[in-house]
Design an enzyme around this catalytic site. Structure first.
Site, short mmCIF file in Angstrom:
data_model
loop_
_atom_site.label_atom_id
_atom_site.label_comp_id
_atom_site.label_asym_id
_atom_site.label_seq_id
_atom_site.Cartn_x
_atom_site.Cartn_y
_atom_site.Cartn_z
N HIS A 62 0.81 -1.22 0.00
CA HIS A 62 0.00 0.00 0.00
C HIS A 62 0.84 1.27 0.00
O HIS A 62 1.92 1.31 0.56
CB HIS A 62 -0.89 0.04 1.25
CG HIS A 62 -1.74 -1.16 1.42
ND1 HIS A 62 -1.90 -1.78 2.64
CD2 HIS A 62 -2.48 -1.87 0.54
CE1 HIS A 62 -2.72 -2.81 2.50
NE2 HIS A 62 -3.08 -2.89 1.23
N LYS A 72 5.39 6.46 7.44
CA LYS A 72 4.85 5.49 8.41
C LYS A 72 5.96 5.08 9.36
O LYS A 72 7.12 4.92 8.95
CB LYS A 72 4.35 4.23 7.70
CG LYS A 72 3.18 4.43 6.78
CD LYS A 72 2.78 3.13 6.12
CE LYS A 72 1.65 3.34 5.12
NZ LYS A 72 1.29 2.09 4.44
N TYR A 132 0.86 1.24 13.78
CA TYR A 132 1.34 2.20 12.79
C TYR A 132 1.18 3.62 13.33
O TYR A 132 0.12 3.97 13.83
CB TYR A 132 0.48 2.18 11.53
CG TYR A 132 0.31 0.90 10.81
CD1 TYR A 132 0.93 0.70 9.58
CD2 TYR A 132 -0.53 -0.10 11.29
CE1 TYR A 132 0.72 -0.46 8.86
CE2 TYR A 132 -0.73 -1.27 10.58
CZ TYR A 132 -0.11 -1.44 9.37
OH TYR A 132 -0.31 -2.59 8.66
N ASP A 168 -6.34 -6.29 -2.08
CA ASP A 168 -4.89 -6.44 -2.26
C ASP A 168 -4.56 -7.44 -3.37
O ASP A 168 -3.63 -7.23 -4.14
CB ASP A 168 -4.21 -6.86 -0.96
CG ASP A 168 -4.18 -5.75 0.07
OD1 ASP A 168 -4.53 -4.60 -0.25
OD2 ASP A 168 -3.78 -6.04 1.23
#
Length: 177
Positions: A62, A72, A132, A168
């Site tokens: 992603h 991130k 995250y 995905d």
């Protein structure tokens, strides 16, 4: 914290520096000043958790398109993951290269992912949880991805993929920009 740059420009494996005594340990897991000193974006605007039931689960790959690109900071807080990044920045010397690190709840290391780099992981244990810290807000219209098994990258996943979302799995083959 100890910052180790990876082969992908601007990506770092960050190791805690615990201070231990008879009670256990204390460690800093984020410091705005240290991030700035190491050239990392210190902004954190959103935090997310991913819980995964089964070993072999893949989430990714992603990223968010410009102008919503995001940094991130990823940490496995329970279980273990094989964490993979792909450099999709056309102006980068590591463009189209991938790198991977193993993150575990026991080792407590973190992966800093710069904006413009795709991210995904495979769980190495059942009951794995990932935390995250995001440098930009999630923008659904900017959400993008590349196939986890795209031959353009030839990622060497450690396990057979046992579970992946329809979204995905449906990403098309990567095309040069």
């Amino acid at each position: 914290m100890k910052f180790e740059e990876l082969s992908i420009r601007g990506a770092y494996l960050i190791e805690l520096q615990p201070i231990q005594d008879e009670r256990g340990f204390f460690a800093r897991s984020y410091c705005n000043k240290e991030f700035k000193e190491n050239g990392l974006n210190p902004q954190i605007v959103q935090c997310n958790v991913s819980y995964n039931f089964h070993k072999g689960t893949i989430r990714g790959m992603h990223y968010q398109a410009d102008p919503y690109e995001e940094t991130k900071l990823v940490r496995c807080i329970r279980g273990a993951i094989y964490d993979v990044i792909i450099d999709l920045r056309a102006d980068s010397e590591s463009y189209l290269q991938w790198a991977a690190v193993e993150l575990t709840g026991d080792l407590r290391k973190m992966l800093y992912i710069p904006a413009g780099v795709a991210h995904g992981f495979q769980t190495l244990q059942d009951d794995t949880e990932v935390f995250y810290q995001m440098g930009n807000y999630y923008e659904p219209s900017a959400a993008r991805g590349v196939r986890w098994d795209d031959p353009a990258f030839n990622i060497k996943w450690p396990l057979r993929c046992t579970n992946i979302s329809e979204k995905d799995a449906a990403y098309g083959a990567f095309e040069l920009q």
